[in-house]
Design a protein around this motif. Structure first.
Motif, PDB file in Angstrom:
ATOM      1  N   VAL A   4     -28.799  12.097   2.517  1.00 31.79           N
ATOM      2  CA  VAL A   4     -27.999  13.292   2.746  1.00 31.79           C
ATOM      3  C   VAL A   4     -26.537  12.929   2.547  1.00 31.79           C
ATOM      4  N   THR A   5     -25.838  13.713   1.744  1.00 29.95           N
ATOM      5  CA  THR A   5     -24.437  13.460   1.445  1.00 29.95           C
ATOM      6  C   THR A   5     -23.596  14.620   1.979  1.00 29.95           C
ATOM      7  N   LYS A   6     -22.466  14.283   2.564  1.00 26.44           N
ATOM      8  CA  LYS A   6     -21.598  15.254   3.245  1.00 26.44           C
ATOM      9  C   LYS A   6     -20.583  15.853   2.276  1.00 26.44           C
ATOM     10  N   GLY A   7     -20.493  17.194   2.286  1.00 25.61           N
ATOM     11  CA  GLY A   7     -19.524  17.856   1.435  1.00 25.61           C
ATOM     12  C   GLY A   7     -19.053  19.172   2.013  1.00 25.61           C
ATOM     13  N   PHE A   8     -18.287  19.906   1.213  1.00 22.24           N
ATOM     14  CA  PHE A   8     -17.764  21.199   1.662  1.00 22.24           C
ATOM     15  C   PHE A   8     -17.478  22.068   0.451  1.00 22.24           C
ATOM     16  N   ASP A   9     -17.301  23.362   0.701  1.00 18.25           N
ATOM     17  CA  ASP A   9     -16.835  24.265  -0.347  1.00 18.25           C
ATOM     18  C   ASP A   9     -15.638  25.034   0.172  1.00 18.25           C
ATOM     19  N   CYS A  10     -14.777  25.443  -0.745  1.00 25.15           N
ATOM     20  CA  CYS A  10     -13.563  26.154  -0.330  1.00 25.15           C
ATOM     21  C   CYS A  10     -13.027  26.981  -1.481  1.00 25.15           C
ATOM     22  N   ALA A  11     -12.253  27.999  -1.141  1.00 22.05           N
ATOM     23  CA  ALA A  11     -11.569  28.813  -2.139  1.00 22.05           C
ATOM     24  C   ALA A  11     -10.187  28.255  -2.441  1.00 22.05           C
ATOM     25  N   THR A  12      -9.598  27.529  -1.492  1.00 20.22           N
ATOM     26  CA  THR A  12      -8.254  26.984  -1.648  1.00 20.22           C
ATOM     27  C   THR A  12      -8.248  25.817  -2.625  1.00 20.22           C
ATOM     28  N   PRO A  13      -7.411  25.842  -3.644  1.00 20.74           N
ATOM     29  CA  PRO A  13      -7.304  24.688  -4.544  1.00 20.74           C
ATOM     30  C   PRO A  13      -6.824  23.449  -3.785  1.00 20.74           C
ATOM     31  N   LEU A  14      -7.318  22.283  -4.197  1.00 20.21           N
ATOM     32  CA  LEU A  14      -6.956  21.025  -3.554  1.00 20.21           C
ATOM     33  C   LEU A  14      -5.952  20.261  -4.411  1.00 20.21           C
ATOM     34  N   ASN A  15      -4.902  19.744  -3.767  1.00 16.25           N
ATOM     35  CA  ASN A  15      -4.018  18.816  -4.467  1.00 16.25           C
ATOM     36  C   ASN A  15      -4.468  17.389  -4.179  1.00 16.25           C
ATOM     37  N   ALA A  16      -3.774  16.421  -4.719  1.00 16.52           N
ATOM     38  CA  ALA A  16      -4.202  15.023  -4.594  1.00 16.52           C
ATOM     39  C   ALA A  16      -4.242  14.569  -3.142  1.00 16.52           C
ATOM     40  N   SER A  17      -3.235  14.949  -2.348  1.00 16.37           N
ATOM     41  CA  SER A  17      -3.196  14.497  -0.957  1.00 16.37           C
ATOM     42  C   SER A  17      -4.302  15.135  -0.125  1.00 16.37           C
ATOM     43  N   LEU A  18      -4.585  16.407  -0.366  1.00 16.54           N
ATOM     44  CA  LEU A  18      -5.681  17.066   0.354  1.00 16.54           C
ATOM     45  C   LEU A  18      -7.024  16.454  -0.008  1.00 16.54           C
ATOM     46  N   GLU A  24     -11.143  10.475   2.940  1.00 21.32           N
ATOM     47  CA  GLU A  24     -10.973   9.552   4.057  1.00 21.32           C
ATOM     48  C   GLU A  24     -11.773   9.982   5.283  1.00 21.32           C
ATOM     49  N   GLN A  25     -12.059  11.278   5.389  1.00 17.89           N
ATOM     50  CA  GLN A  25     -12.822  11.801   6.521  1.00 17.89           C
ATOM     51  C   GLN A  25     -14.332  11.784   6.273  1.00 17.89           C
ATOM     52  N   GLY A  26     -14.751  11.147   5.196  1.00 19.68           N
ATOM     53  CA  GLY A  26     -16.177  10.961   4.966  1.00 19.68           C
ATOM     54  C   GLY A  26     -16.848  11.984   4.082  1.00 19.68           C
ATOM     55  N   PHE A  27     -16.073  12.890   3.480  1.00 20.94           N
ATOM     56  CA  PHE A  27     -16.661  13.851   2.555  1.00 20.94           C
ATOM     57  C   PHE A  27     -16.833  13.195   1.184  1.00 20.94           C
ATOM     58  N   ASP A  28     -17.926  13.519   0.501  1.00 21.31           N
ATOM     59  CA  ASP A  28     -18.198  12.926  -0.802  1.00 21.31           C
ATOM     60  C   ASP A  28     -18.189  13.924  -1.945  1.00 21.31           C
ATOM     61  N   PHE A  29     -18.236  15.220  -1.640  1.00 22.55           N
ATOM     62  CA  PHE A  29     -18.191  16.202  -2.720  1.00 22.55           C
ATOM     63  C   PHE A  29     -17.564  17.495  -2.230  1.00 22.55           C
ATOM     64  N   ALA A  53      -9.520  11.076  -6.430  1.00 20.57           N
ATOM     65  CA  ALA A  53      -9.640  10.803  -5.002  1.00 20.57           C
ATOM     66  C   ALA A  53     -11.014  10.256  -4.625  1.00 20.57           C
ATOM     67  N   GLY A  54     -11.958  10.303  -5.555  1.00 22.20           N
ATOM     68  CA  GLY A  54     -13.294   9.775  -5.283  1.00 22.20           C
ATOM     69  C   GLY A  54     -14.295  10.811  -4.830  1.00 22.20           C
ATOM     70  N   LEU A  55     -13.926  12.092  -4.930  1.00 25.03           N
ATOM     71  CA  LEU A  55     -14.855  13.169  -4.598  1.00 25.03           C
ATOM     72  C   LEU A  55     -15.561  13.651  -5.862  1.00 25.03           C
ATOM     73  N   SER A  56     -16.826  14.006  -5.736  1.00 24.63           N
ATOM     74  CA  SER A  56     -17.547  14.643  -6.829  1.00 24.63           C
ATOM     75  C   SER A  56     -17.377  16.153  -6.727  1.00 24.63           C
TER      76      SER A  56
END
Length: 252
Positions: A4-18, A24-29, A53-56
């Motif tokens: 099981v891999t931890k992820g999230f979905d969002c409408a807000t665009p992500l910048n590099a720092s986000l 860093e909080q353990g999300f992978d996608f 950032a290492g997210l898929s």
């Protein structure tokens, strides 16, 4: 055992720092909107920042919640637009595009929804087709053979979790790192992607893991097992494969 891999979905665009903060909080996608215009759309620049950032990434096409009620004609149009948009932002062929059914669909609406999903796939043959929706939508579309990837939301599912899903949205509307997100988990073969070029072949990576990192895994210490799994996951990531979760055993 399915990882099981931890992820999230969002409408807000992500910048590099986000993106880095979520990693860093353990999300992978992260699942983002593959649409040609509008404030919530995924751009090439954002896709590159997320990948670095290492997210898929998981792509979801949604213009309006009930767009699938447009049936075959709408599906053909949306499939073409989704494929063109994916190519424009650097999404590699062979990864997945999920088409959203973002409402409480009735049994009477299922034939129209099925035709929409099937047509969207026909119009975007370079990509794997998926559907996002309730358990009823997932089961109807799968039974019809209209696509091969399934992302279920708990919403409108009335406590039922469909078999054979690749992604599961299990909590909505929470705030993390100052933006609203929904929480998801994945179970492998979900069709996620990255803008980074994979230089390692999956079969080579799996042989390396088996020969060197998995060798005598059962005899290793807890810390060594954790480190071996971390190294194996970096290799899996470099070859575009799902990550495996290792849960250390607790002894009294």
């Amino acid at each position: 055992m399915t990882s099981v891999t931890k992820g999230f979905d969002c409408a807000t665009p992500l910048n590099a720092s986000l993106a880095a903060a979520f990693k860093e909080q353990g999300f992978d996608f992260v699942c983002r909107y593959l649409v040609p215009q509008g404030w919530k759309r995924l751009t090439r620049e954002e896709a590159e920042a997320i990948s670095e950032a290492g997210l898929s990434l998981v792509s979801v096409y949604e213009t309006t919640a009930d767009r699938a009620l447009g049936g075959r004609e709408a599906g053909l149009r949306d499939g073409v637009i989704a494929a063109r948009t994916a190519q424009a932002i650097g999404q590699p062929e062979g990864s997945a595009i999920y088409f959203a059914v973002d409402f409480d669909a009735t049994a009477a609406q299922m034939p129209t929804i099925i035709e929409y999903i099937r047509a969207a796939g026909e119009a975007s043959p370079a990509y794997v087709t998926g559907v996002y929706g309730s358990s009823a939508v997932i089961e109807a579309v799968r039974a019809a053979g209209a696509c091969s990837r399934f992302w279920q939301t708990y919403a409108w599912s009335r406590g039922h979790k469909a078999d054979g899903i690749h992604l599961y949205q299990h909590r909505n509307d929470i705030q993390v790192n100052g933006i609203g997100i929904d929480l998801d988990e994945s179970y492998g073969d979900e069709g996620w992607w990255s803008t980074l070029n994979y230089r390692l072949k999956a079969e080579d990576v799996n042989e390396i893991i088996e020969r060197f990192l998995a060798h005598e895994f059962g005899k290793a210490s807890g810390a060594d097992k954790l480190r071996r799994n971390e190294l194996a996951n970096e290799l899996r990531r470099a070859s575009g494969q799902p990550l495996h979760m290792y849960v250390p055993e607790h002894t009294e």
